[in-house]
Design an enzyme around this catalytic site. Structure first.
Site, PDB file in Angstrom:
ATOM      1  N   LYS A   1       0.717  -1.097   0.212  1.00 53.72           N
ATOM      2  CA  LYS A   1      -0.115  -0.041   0.156  1.00 53.72           C
ATOM      3  C   LYS A   1       0.904   1.150  -0.150  1.00 53.72           C
ATOM      4  O   LYS A   1       2.156   1.195   0.510  1.00 53.72           O
ATOM      5  CB  LYS A   1      -0.818   0.043   1.213  1.00 53.72           C
ATOM      6  CG  LYS A   1      -2.129   0.820   1.113  1.00 53.72           C
ATOM      7  CD  LYS A   1      -3.280   0.229   0.448  1.00 53.72           C
ATOM      8  CE  LYS A   1      -4.268   1.029   0.368  1.00 53.72           C
ATOM      9  NZ  LYS A   1      -5.595   0.062  -0.341  1.00 53.72           N
TER      10      LYS A   1
ATOM     11  N   ASP B   1      -7.172   4.296  -4.422  1.00 51.92           N
ATOM     12  CA  ASP B   1      -7.616   4.060  -2.799  1.00 51.92           C
ATOM     13  C   ASP B   1      -8.114   5.852  -2.860  1.00 51.92           C
ATOM     14  O   ASP B   1      -8.675   6.250  -3.656  1.00 51.92           O
ATOM     15  CB  ASP B   1      -6.799   3.864  -2.057  1.00 51.92           C
ATOM     16  CG  ASP B   1      -7.386   3.356  -0.782  1.00 51.92           C
ATOM     17  OD1 ASP B   1      -7.757   2.081  -0.588  1.00 51.92           O
ATOM     18  OD2 ASP B   1      -7.496   4.021   0.237  1.00 51.92           O
TER      19      ASP B   1
HETATM   20  P1  NDP Z   1     -12.904   7.931  -2.643  1.00 56.14           P
HETATM   21  O1  NDP Z   1     -11.912   8.718  -2.480  1.00 56.14           O
HETATM   22  O2  NDP Z   1     -13.657   7.490  -3.905  1.00 56.14           O
HETATM   23  O3  NDP Z   1     -14.119   8.242  -1.670  1.00 56.14           O
HETATM   24  C1  NDP Z   1     -13.814   8.079  -0.472  1.00 56.14           C
HETATM   25  C2  NDP Z   1     -15.193   8.543   0.149  1.00 56.14           C
HETATM   26  O4  NDP Z   1     -15.195   8.497   1.741  1.00 56.14           O
HETATM   27  C3  NDP Z   1     -15.377  10.156   0.036  1.00 56.14           C
HETATM   28  O5  NDP Z   1     -17.021  10.492   0.122  1.00 56.14           O
HETATM   29  C4  NDP Z   1     -14.938  11.059   1.438  1.00 56.14           C
HETATM   30  O6  NDP Z   1     -15.479  12.215   1.717  1.00 56.14           O
HETATM   31  C5  NDP Z   1     -15.158   9.878   2.138  1.00 56.14           C
HETATM   32  N1  NDP Z   1     -14.069   9.865   3.470  1.00 56.14           N
HETATM   33  C6  NDP Z   1     -12.688   9.720   3.086  1.00 56.14           C
HETATM   34  N2  NDP Z   1     -12.007  10.170   4.277  1.00 56.14           N
HETATM   35  C7  NDP Z   1     -13.019  10.165   5.355  1.00 56.14           C
HETATM   36  C8  NDP Z   1     -13.033  10.788   6.551  1.00 56.14           C
HETATM   37  N3  NDP Z   1     -12.067  11.008   7.287  1.00 56.14           N
HETATM   38  N4  NDP Z   1     -14.192  11.185   7.277  1.00 56.14           N
HETATM   39  C9  NDP Z   1     -15.361  10.919   6.623  1.00 56.14           C
HETATM   40  N5  NDP Z   1     -15.562  10.832   5.210  1.00 56.14           N
HETATM   41  C10 NDP Z   1     -14.355  10.237   4.632  1.00 56.14           C
HETATM   42  O7  NDP Z   1     -12.432   6.389  -1.874  1.00 56.14           O
HETATM   43  P2  NDP Z   1     -12.964   5.028  -2.281  1.00 56.14           P
HETATM   44  O8  NDP Z   1     -14.121   5.037  -2.409  1.00 56.14           O
HETATM   45  O9  NDP Z   1     -11.961   4.467  -3.396  1.00 56.14           O
HETATM   46  O10 NDP Z   1     -12.643   4.371  -0.950  1.00 56.14           O
HETATM   47  C11 NDP Z   1     -13.473   4.129   0.060  1.00 56.14           C
HETATM   48  C12 NDP Z   1     -12.949   3.268   1.191  1.00 56.14           C
HETATM   49  O11 NDP Z   1     -12.877   1.844   0.589  1.00 56.14           O
HETATM   50  C13 NDP Z   1     -11.391   3.304   1.783  1.00 56.14           C
HETATM   51  O12 NDP Z   1     -11.638   2.715   3.086  1.00 56.14           O
HETATM   52  C14 NDP Z   1     -10.571   2.360   0.923  1.00 56.14           C
HETATM   53  O13 NDP Z   1      -9.385   1.792   1.479  1.00 56.14           O
HETATM   54  C15 NDP Z   1     -11.668   1.100   0.536  1.00 56.14           C
HETATM   55  N6  NDP Z   1     -11.601   0.350  -0.587  1.00 56.14           N
HETATM   56  C16 NDP Z   1     -11.322   0.966  -1.844  1.00 56.14           C
HETATM   57  C17 NDP Z   1     -11.052   0.246  -3.166  1.00 56.14           C
HETATM   58  C18 NDP Z   1     -11.069   0.715  -4.243  1.00 56.14           C
HETATM   59  O14 NDP Z   1     -10.864  -0.175  -5.247  1.00 56.14           O
HETATM   60  N7  NDP Z   1     -11.091   1.996  -4.598  1.00 56.14           N
HETATM   61  C19 NDP Z   1     -10.792  -1.311  -2.874  1.00 56.14           C
HETATM   62  C20 NDP Z   1     -11.038  -1.699  -1.357  1.00 56.14           C
HETATM   63  C21 NDP Z   1     -11.251  -0.930  -0.452  1.00 56.14           C
HETATM   64  P3  NDP Z   1     -14.772  13.587   1.277  1.00 56.14           P
HETATM   65  O15 NDP Z   1     -14.451  13.612   0.016  1.00 56.14           O
HETATM   66  O16 NDP Z   1     -15.464  14.448   2.199  1.00 56.14           O
HETATM   67  O17 NDP Z   1     -13.076  13.305   2.049  1.00 56.14           O
HETATM   68  O1  2IT Z   2      -8.041  -1.729  -0.595  1.00 56.04           O
HETATM   69  C1  2IT Z   2      -7.991  -2.160  -1.758  1.00 56.04           C
HETATM   70  O2  2IT Z   2      -8.034  -3.342  -1.972  1.00 56.04           O
HETATM   71  C2  2IT Z   2      -7.917  -1.243  -2.657  1.00 56.04           C
HETATM   72  N1  2IT Z   2      -7.606  -0.067  -2.661  1.00 56.04           N
HETATM   73  C3  2IT Z   2      -7.671  -1.910  -4.157  1.00 56.04           C
HETATM   74  C4  2IT Z   2      -6.295  -2.175  -4.277  1.00 56.04           C
HETATM   75  C5  2IT Z   2      -5.925  -2.841  -5.930  1.00 56.04           C
HETATM   76  O3  2IT Z   2      -4.734  -2.931  -6.109  1.00 56.04           O
HETATM   77  O4  2IT Z   2      -6.927  -2.971  -6.536  1.00 56.04           O
END
Ligand code: NDP
Ligand code: 2IT
Length: 452
Positions: free
Chosen positions: A133, A173
């Site tokens: 990561k 992420d």
């Molecule tokens: P994005 O940046 O697309 O969206 C994140 C969302 O979460 C936004 O709405 C943001 O709001 C909110 N957010 C982030 N930090 C905070 C905080 N401290 N308090 C409140 N709201 C918060 O990220 P993703 O959707 O890609 O990721 C979301 C989660 O999913 C993370 O935990 C990530 O690790 C996990 N994840 C993502 C994957 C992926 O493929 N993208 C795969 C597996 C897990 P704001 O804009 O106001 O900060």
């Molecule tokens: O937390 C996760 O699994 C991700 N942000 C996606 C990682 C990836 O390599 O697709």
């Protein structure tokens, strides 16, 4: 967070004590390690060779940690210096694989907890991918496209030397979406003079990206909820779903919920949440968050059936299924109690470690089906591995075939976690199941490959 963690069995306590001593002030990392150690004791009892080979002692220490300076200039010509990092945790099953996070809260504790989780998540997918990561404390909010581009280029100016399709393969992420991936990939290509598709996943579908990678994490988290409910003899159709976040994971969890006949009623960001009893309108949400890059209140302003609740989290809204999809520790014990009082039946973690340990324990004691992130959100990285396969073979699979593969992978992840929980004496406990199933795969490979 460390002081509130439950005592561990003597079999793993010394390892945990060393982790805390060696990684002081890293509470998220301690939390993630604690959860895995608390689960895997029965695996260690059944496999004394894992103990003799020091598998756990080695696993909690990243193979490599890279921390670097990222200097860039904003549109006014003013200089900024951010910190970049990449933690290459384990390459025993394949190249390091895991996302990059750009958020002001990023520090080594957060990247290490995410990298550690990623080892077991990636093992659970059954694909050949190790765990890593990275990220930066850079905040893309409010920055122009040109500023984001300059930052991404400066970030890649250092990171490129540590990447490669057989070495380390990042993806998105929090704060790293399609725009950032494009700039990062472009800079890698320029520096190396290689169009090396397999060095990054989540690329645009016109230049090496895979169909369904954008949708995969959110879709997968809903498939996982559907699997858990199905095992308990329940149908997801007609159920109200509470979702937090409004980014990549949340948007596609909401979209898949609609497709399966569920009713997703909430979305949020760091300013508050919206509730919409008619079901969140995905097109409007995408317009607000992906096109306008606006705050979530703009959704409610444009939708008469919705209301914005400032400064609160969505867990006070009664739902049948909760899919926390924002960030770590965003759902605490009080939130869990509110959801339980509202009749929640299943929780599927779209985010990484969104529920605090006390919230997880409250759900499990109340008989709520609980899918931990390393199983429930594994669809994203699993589809990244499919993207790597397509890149290696110079192929492009259709959306339909790719979604069918994703669904099958989520069924397999569910089955692996479910059966490991039974095998190791905790039937129905997907936390134990996911940790044991993932750990077993990693440990066998480490044993075979010697002390390195
Ligand atoms: P994005 O940046 O697309 O969206 C994140 C969302 O979460 C936004 O709405 C943001 O709001 C909110 N957010 C982030 N930090 C905070 C905080 N401290 N308090 C409140 N709201 C918060 O990220 P993703 O959707 O890609 O990721 C979301 C989660 O999913 C993370 O935990 C990530 O690790 C996990 N994840 C993502 C994957 C992926 O493929 N993208 C795969 C597996 C897990 P704001 O804009 O106001 O900060
Ligand atoms: O937390 C996760 O699994 C991700 N942000 C996606 C990682 C990836 O390599 O697709």
């Amino acid at each position: 967070m460390t002081e509130t963690l439950a005592p561990l069995s003597a079999a793993v306590r010394p390892v945990f004590d060393t982790v805390v001593a060696r990684n002081a002030h890293e509470p998220e990392f301690h939390q993630a390690v604690h959860e895995v150690l608390a689960s895997i004791v029965p695996v260690l009892e059944e496999h004394p060779t894992f103990v003799e080979a020091g598998i756990v002692e080695r696993l909690v220490e990243p193979e490599r940690q890279i921390i670097f300076r990222v200097p860039w200039t904003d549109d006014n010509g003013d200089l900024h210096v951010n910190r970049g990092m990449r933690v290459q945790f384990s390459s025993v099953l394949g190249p390091y694989k895991g996302g990059l996070r750009f958020h002001p809260s990023v520090n080594l504790s957060i990247i290490k907890f995410l990298g550690f989780e990623q080892i077991f998540k990636n093992a659970l997918t059954g694909q050949g991918i190790g765990g890593g990561k990275g990220g930066s404390d850079f905040d893309p909010h409010g920055r122009s496209d040109a500023e984001v581009m300059r930052f991404c280029q400066a970030f890649m100016d250092e990171l490129y030397r540590h990447l490669g399709e057989h070495t380390d393969v990042p993806a998105g992420d929090i704060g790293v979406g399609a725009r950032e991936v494009g700039y990062l990939f472009g800079q890698y290509r320029k520096i190396t003079n290689r169009h090396e598709s397999g060095m990054f996943t989540g690329k645009g579908v016109q230049w090496g990206g895979a169909e369904v990678r954008t949708e995969a994490t959110g879709y997968g988290a809903v498939f996982f909820a559907e699997e858990m409910l199905g095992t308990a003899g329940r149908d997801i159709a007609g159920m109200r779903m509470g979702v937090s976040g409004s980014g990549n994971v949340a948007i596609y969890a909401i979209a898949k919920a609609h497709q399966l006949g569920a009713i997703p009623v909430t979305a949020s960001d760091s300013t508050g949440y919206v509730v919409d009893d008619h079901g969140i309108d995905v097109d409007l949400l995408r317009q607000v968050k992906e096109v306008d890059r606006a705050r979530i209140s703009a959704y409610a302003a444009a939708r008469p059936s919705a209301r914005f609740v400032e400064g609160a989290r969505p867990w006070e809204v009664p739902v049948d299924i909760a899919v926390p999809s924002a960030t770590q520790n965003e759902l605490d014990e009080d939130d869990a109690r509110a959801l339980i009082a509202g009749g929640v039946r299943a929780v599927s973690e779209g985010a990484n470690m969104p529920c605090t340990p006390a919230a997880v324990s409250a759900f499990q004691k109340a008989g709520v089906l609980f899918g931990p992130g390393k199983a429930a959100n594994a669809g994203g990285v699993a589809t990244s591995a499919l993207e790597m396969s397509q890149n290696a073979a110079r192929q492009r699979w259709s959306f339909g075939d790719s979604e069918a593969r994703l669904r099958e992978i989520m069924q397999n992840v569910h089955a692996a976690a479910y059966s490991a929980a039974e095998r190791y004496g905790s039937p129905g406990d997907y936390v134990v199941g996911a940790n044991c199933a993932g750990f077993e795969r990693v440990a066998h490979a480490m044993l075979a490959q010697g002390v390195i």
